[in-house]
Scaffold this active site. Structure first.
Site, PDB file in Angstrom:
ATOM      1  N   ASN A 124       0.852  -1.187   0.000  1.00  0.00           N
ATOM      2  CA  ASN A 124       0.000   0.000   0.000  1.00  0.00           C
ATOM      3  C   ASN A 124       0.890   1.239   0.000  1.00  0.00           C
ATOM      4  O   ASN A 124       1.490   1.582   1.016  1.00  0.00           O
ATOM      5  CB  ASN A 124      -0.907  -0.023   1.239  1.00  0.00           C
ATOM      6  CG  ASN A 124      -1.774   1.221   1.349  1.00  0.00           C
ATOM      7  OD1 ASN A 124      -1.937   1.965   0.383  1.00  0.00           O
ATOM      8  ND2 ASN A 124      -2.327   1.453   2.528  1.00  0.00           N
ATOM      9  N   LYS A 142       0.015   4.280  -0.179  1.00  0.00           N
ATOM     10  CA  LYS A 142      -0.641   5.453   0.420  1.00  0.00           C
ATOM     11  C   LYS A 142      -0.481   6.656  -0.527  1.00  0.00           C
ATOM     12  O   LYS A 142      -0.540   6.477  -1.740  1.00  0.00           O
ATOM     13  CB  LYS A 142      -0.115   5.698   1.829  1.00  0.00           C
ATOM     14  CG  LYS A 142      -0.262   4.447   2.712  1.00  0.00           C
ATOM     15  CD  LYS A 142       0.026   4.690   4.166  1.00  0.00           C
ATOM     16  CE  LYS A 142      -0.141   3.406   4.953  1.00  0.00           C
ATOM     17  NZ  LYS A 142       0.026   3.613   6.402  1.00  0.00           N
ATOM     18  N   HIS A 152      -9.442   1.055   5.630  1.00  0.00           N
ATOM     19  CA  HIS A 152      -8.140   1.291   6.259  1.00  0.00           C
ATOM     20  C   HIS A 152      -8.320   2.262   7.424  1.00  0.00           C
ATOM     21  O   HIS A 152      -9.141   3.179   7.374  1.00  0.00           O
ATOM     22  CB  HIS A 152      -7.155   1.862   5.238  1.00  0.00           C
ATOM     23  CG  HIS A 152      -5.736   1.862   5.704  1.00  0.00           C
ATOM     24  ND1 HIS A 152      -5.259   2.819   6.580  1.00  0.00           N
ATOM     25  CD2 HIS A 152      -4.704   1.037   5.439  1.00  0.00           C
ATOM     26  CE1 HIS A 152      -3.979   2.576   6.821  1.00  0.00           C
ATOM     27  NE2 HIS A 152      -3.622   1.494   6.151  1.00  0.00           N
ATOM     28  N   GLU A 181      -6.701   4.714   8.425  1.00  0.00           N
ATOM     29  CA  GLU A 181      -6.516   6.132   8.108  1.00  0.00           C
ATOM     30  C   GLU A 181      -7.782   6.726   7.510  1.00  0.00           C
ATOM     31  O   GLU A 181      -8.125   7.886   7.767  1.00  0.00           O
ATOM     32  CB  GLU A 181      -5.321   6.292   7.163  1.00  0.00           C
ATOM     33  CG  GLU A 181      -4.001   5.985   7.854  1.00  0.00           C
ATOM     34  CD  GLU A 181      -2.843   5.711   6.919  1.00  0.00           C
ATOM     35  OE1 GLU A 181      -1.732   5.510   7.425  1.00  0.00           O
ATOM     36  OE2 GLU A 181      -3.054   5.692   5.679  1.00  0.00           O
ATOM     37  N   GLU A 204      -4.785  -4.854  11.064  1.00  0.00           N
ATOM     38  CA  GLU A 204      -3.810  -3.778  11.218  1.00  0.00           C
ATOM     39  C   GLU A 204      -4.067  -3.057  12.541  1.00  0.00           C
ATOM     40  O   GLU A 204      -4.942  -2.183  12.625  1.00  0.00           O
ATOM     41  CB  GLU A 204      -3.940  -2.766  10.072  1.00  0.00           C
ATOM     42  CG  GLU A 204      -3.511  -3.291   8.719  1.00  0.00           C
ATOM     43  CD  GLU A 204      -3.226  -2.142   7.770  1.00  0.00           C
ATOM     44  OE1 GLU A 204      -2.132  -2.121   7.187  1.00  0.00           O
ATOM     45  OE2 GLU A 204      -4.081  -1.263   7.623  1.00  0.00           O
ATOM     46  N   GLY A 252       2.753   2.722  10.672  1.00  0.00           N
ATOM     47  CA  GLY A 252       3.630   3.857  10.427  1.00  0.00           C
ATOM     48  C   GLY A 252       4.346   4.383  11.651  1.00  0.00           C
ATOM     49  O   GLY A 252       4.931   5.458  11.617  1.00  0.00           O
ATOM     50  N   SER A 265       3.931  -1.719  10.093  1.00  0.00           N
ATOM     51  CA  SER A 265       5.401  -1.666  10.186  1.00  0.00           C
ATOM     52  C   SER A 265       6.048  -3.011   9.839  1.00  0.00           C
ATOM     53  O   SER A 265       6.980  -3.456  10.511  1.00  0.00           O
ATOM     54  CB  SER A 265       5.826  -1.184  11.580  1.00  0.00           C
ATOM     55  OG  SER A 265       5.313   0.110  11.846  1.00  0.00           O
ATOM     56  N   GLY A 268       5.307   1.467   4.226  1.00  0.00           N
ATOM     57  CA  GLY A 268       6.539   2.128   3.790  1.00  0.00           C
ATOM     58  C   GLY A 268       7.545   1.214   3.131  1.00  0.00           C
ATOM     59  O   GLY A 268       8.267   1.626   2.205  1.00  0.00           O
TER      60      GLY A 268
END
Length: 261
Positions: A11, A13, A103, A105, A175, A181, A221, A243
């Site tokens: 992902n 983002k 998600h 976020e 998650e 993150g 992470s 990331g």
């Protein structure tokens, strides 16, 4: 040993414009080839921003890459007067296989409720897209030990109104919000506990057949140096990677480590 195919989804983002996306996918494909990985080992998916999808489609289809790709969100609405929304049918026409829904976020920043998530899942399924449903608890819920109850509640509400036939192929990503993150990672035991609870709940509500075919990912992470331990659990079928998926070589290294578990 499960028959479920290992799924590793990156992902991105809100990272990479369409030119950067082309470079990232090319480098990922080359690195996977160097690692001698192909679709007999795992399913590798990139999930770029909407503006990148056409460029990724052209590259994947033009170079006949075995990678798949998807979208980070979808509208619950059919095409029409919904400014700024992206219909599921548009994503399907672009060759997307997957779409991330719910998600944390988007739940936090865009105030998406479980009802909205359920509507988006229905829209995705209507366009033959595979939803990656995200669920997971906050740090407070983890600390007060209500994490399993909360996460299963999200799962129940997000899948309300569906039956087992509707949900064939569904992917669920656990998650924990506190690990996204932040550099913090749930332990392999934490991931295994929740994946097992999620699979049991699916079995309870939809039957053992769906429970045994549903892939459950861990996200939060995830890196090349911790992925093997995380996916070693019998109930964890891969990872939703943030990331560490932005660099093609880094994501390929993570995929190689996961396969070598």
């Amino acid at each position: 040993m499960s028959d479920r195919t290992l799924l590793l989804a990156g992902n991105w983002k809100m990272n990479h414009d369409h030119l950067e996306a082309i470079s990232a996918v090319q480098k990922l494909a080359w690195a996977l080839e160097d690692a001698k990985l192909d679709d007999s080992h795992c399913e590798v998916v990139v999930i770029p921003p909407f503006t990148d999808i056409r460029s990724v489609q052209t590259l994947v289809q033009g170079d006949k890459l075995w990678l798949k790709y998807g979208a980070q969100d979808v509208s619950q609405h059919a095409p029409g007067a919904h400014t700024g929304e992206i219909a599921a049918s548009f994503l399907s026409r672009l060759g997307c296989s997957f779409v991330v829904i719910g998600h944390s976020e988007r739940r936090a920043d865009n105030h998406e409720t479980n009802d909205v998530v359920a509507a988006k899942i229905r829209a995705a399924l209507s366009a033959e897209l595979t939803p990656i449903l995200c669920v997971g608890e906050s740090l407070e819920q983890r600390q007060d030990k209500s994490h399993v109850e909360f996460t299963l509640g999200q799962l129940d509400d997000s899948l309300a109104g569906f039956d087992a036939n509707d949900l064939s192929g569904l992917v669920i990503a656990y998650e924990p919000v506190w690990a996204i993150g932040t550099g913090e990672t749930a332990t392999a035991a934490d991931a295994a506990e929740m994946a097992s609870a999620i699979r049991a709940r699916i079995g309870e509500k939809y039957g053992d057949s769906l429970a045994q075919t549903t892939r459950i990912l861990y996200g939060g992470s995830v890196k090349a140096d911790n992925v093997a331990e995380i996916v070693a659990s019998a109930d964890v079928d891969g990872a939703l990677v943030g990331g560490a998926s932005l660099s093609g070589p880094d994501f390929a290294a993570l995929c190689k480590a996961a396969v070598a578990k």
